[in-house]
Structure formats: C-alpha cells, structure tokens
Scaffold this active site. Structure first.
Site, PDB file in Angstrom:
ATOM      1  CG  LEU A 186     -10.410  -5.167 -11.688  1.00 13.53           C
ATOM      2  CD1 LEU A 186     -10.360  -3.665 -11.452  1.00 13.53           C
ATOM      3  CD2 LEU A 186     -11.314  -5.843 -10.657  1.00 13.53           C
ATOM      4  N   GLY A 198       0.780  -1.238   0.000  1.00 12.46           N
ATOM      5  CA  GLY A 198       0.000   0.000   0.000  1.00 12.46           C
ATOM      6  C   GLY A 198       0.808   1.282   0.000  1.00 12.46           C
ATOM      7  CB  SER A 199       4.298   2.235  -0.799  1.00 15.78           C
ATOM      8  OG  SER A 199       4.522   1.845  -2.129  1.00 15.78           O
ATOM      9  CG  ASN A 200       2.000   3.254  -5.803  1.00 18.71           C
ATOM     10  OD1 ASN A 200       2.420   4.309  -6.269  1.00 18.71           O
ATOM     11  ND2 ASN A 200       2.599   2.089  -5.990  1.00 18.71           N
ATOM     12  CG  ASN A 202      -2.867  -0.827 -12.728  1.00 19.81           C
ATOM     13  OD1 ASN A 202      -2.791  -0.986 -11.506  1.00 19.81           O
ATOM     14  ND2 ASN A 202      -2.136  -1.523 -13.586  1.00 19.81           N
ATOM     15  CG  HIS A 260       2.636  -2.138 -15.032  1.00 20.65           C
ATOM     16  ND1 HIS A 260       2.269  -3.363 -14.513  1.00 20.65           N
ATOM     17  CD2 HIS A 260       3.691  -2.363 -15.851  1.00 20.65           C
ATOM     18  CE1 HIS A 260       3.064  -4.296 -15.021  1.00 20.65           C
ATOM     19  NE2 HIS A 260       3.934  -3.727 -15.830  1.00 20.65           N
TER      20      HIS A 260
END
Ligand code: GAR
Length: 204
Positions: free
Chosen positions: A98, A17-19, A112, A114
């Site tokens: 998804l 969860g750093s982003n 998103n 990446h």
C-alpha cells in the site's frame, strides 16, 4: 467510529484468510470490542471471502489489475473503507504493497501481520528465509503499516523455536498458530488506546 460507537474494522485479504478467521472469532466471542464491517480481497478466488460470508460480513472484490496504477487502486480501497465507516484497517495476508496515500488516509490505523520477527525477513516467503538463514527462533509480528515494506512500529511479537527437521511448511504452520493468537491481541490493544508512537516504538 461507527454511528453506534463501536469501532468498525476493515480486513484486507488475498488468500486463505485464516488470520481473518481469528479476527472474526475474536470479535464474535467478545475478545475484540469492534465490528468487522467489510472484508476486501484483491483476488476474486480468495478462500477467505467465504469465511466472511459465513460470518455475515460484507465482502468486496477489488482486483488491482483493473486500476490505472497503484495510487488509483489505493484510492478505490480508501473510498470503499471510508464508505463503511472503517476506523481501523487490518491486513491479513494481503499481498500488495500500500502506498503513502493509503497510509496517510488512515494515520496510525493500519495493521499488518507478518510471519517473522521483524525486522528480520521482510517481504515474501519469510519462513523460507528464516530456514535458509539458520535462525533458531522465529515468530510473527503485528506492526503498523508505513509506506516502507514491513517496517512500521511493532505492536506485538510472538516467538517459536526453529527445529532441525523443520521444512518451510512445518515452520510456517507453527508460526501461523502464533499469528492467530497475537493478531486479535494486537488489534484489541490498539483499539483500547493509551499508547503513542515514539520514533519506531509503540509505547504505553
Ligand atoms: C500469513 O502467514 C501472514 O502472516 C502472511 O501470509 C499468510 C496469510 O495467511 N503475510 C505475509 O507474508 C505478508 N508479508 P492467511 O490468509 O491464512 O491469514
């Protein structure tokens, strides 16, 4: 949009969860004119859930194993996001594909991040793929999510050099710094409007 006119973002995570933290920080210090309304994880142990709780954001765990199939899982995600007034969905280390149903539920409203310069090195272990390929430059990409994996229209990219003595870990860490910078920028750009999608391109 929420009833108060401030867009509500939903963030989907699977791990560290750093982003997510970069988005929380940006919303907190005014770089994002939005409210993160919910953080959903498909992994109960995801460390990012604690980051959301520390920021006073509602969290939800939706394990994909409990769904009858991909379509059913996507419906449960869509329902949870809609129930909270989410208008923009940000995938932040969400390691599940998804389907078309999810994308159709949030048209041009799923982003998103990446860890490569797409279209190079889609899928998992992108920094490892970049090292193995011998590229001299890599980076990160924020893109709209489409049913095709890591292939949607690109909003922002940021680059890093690949060094001779890089390991997968050192390269991933250098890319991650760029991720934390460009994800809030990309979300802000998308929320500001004034852009359109022409074919594969985000224009404006
Ligand atoms: C990030 O490097 C993100 O780009 C990557 O997973 C990491 C999650 O870190 N995502 C993908 O590889 C998606 N294909 P975080 O949980 O600390 O944000």
């Amino acid at each position: 949009m929420s009833g108060h006119g401030v867009p509500v973002i939903g963030v989907l995570i699977s791990g560290r969860g750093s982003n997510l933290q970069a988005l929380i920080d940006a919303a907190r210090d005014g770089r994002l004119a939005a409210r993160i309304g919910v953080v959903i994880s498909n992994v109960p142990e995801a460390a990012g859930l604690a980051r959301a709780e520390a920021a006073g954001i509602e969290t939800l765990v939706l394990p994909h194993q409990t769904a009858a199939g991909r379509a059913e899982y996507d419906v449960s995600l869509v329902d949870a996001l809609r129930a909270r007034g989410v208008s923009l969905v940000c995938l932040a280390g969400f390691m599940r594909v998804l389907g078309a149903g999810f994308c159709a539920a949030f048209p041009h409203a799923v982003l998103n991040i990446h860890p490569s310069l797409l279209p190079a090195f889609p899928g998992t272990h992108a920094p490892r793929q970049a090292l193995a390929h011998g590229v001299r430059v890599s980076g990160a990409t924020v893109h709209f999510v489409t049913p095709e994996l890591d292939a949607g229209p690109i909003v922002i990219q940021g680059t890093v050099p690949v060094l001779d003595d890089d390991t997968e870990e050192t390269l991933a860490a250098r890319i991650l710094e760029v991720e934390h910078r460009i994800y809030p920028e990309a979300v802000s750009r998308v929320l500001s409007g004034g852009w359109r999608i022409e074919g594969r391109r985000v224009v404006g």
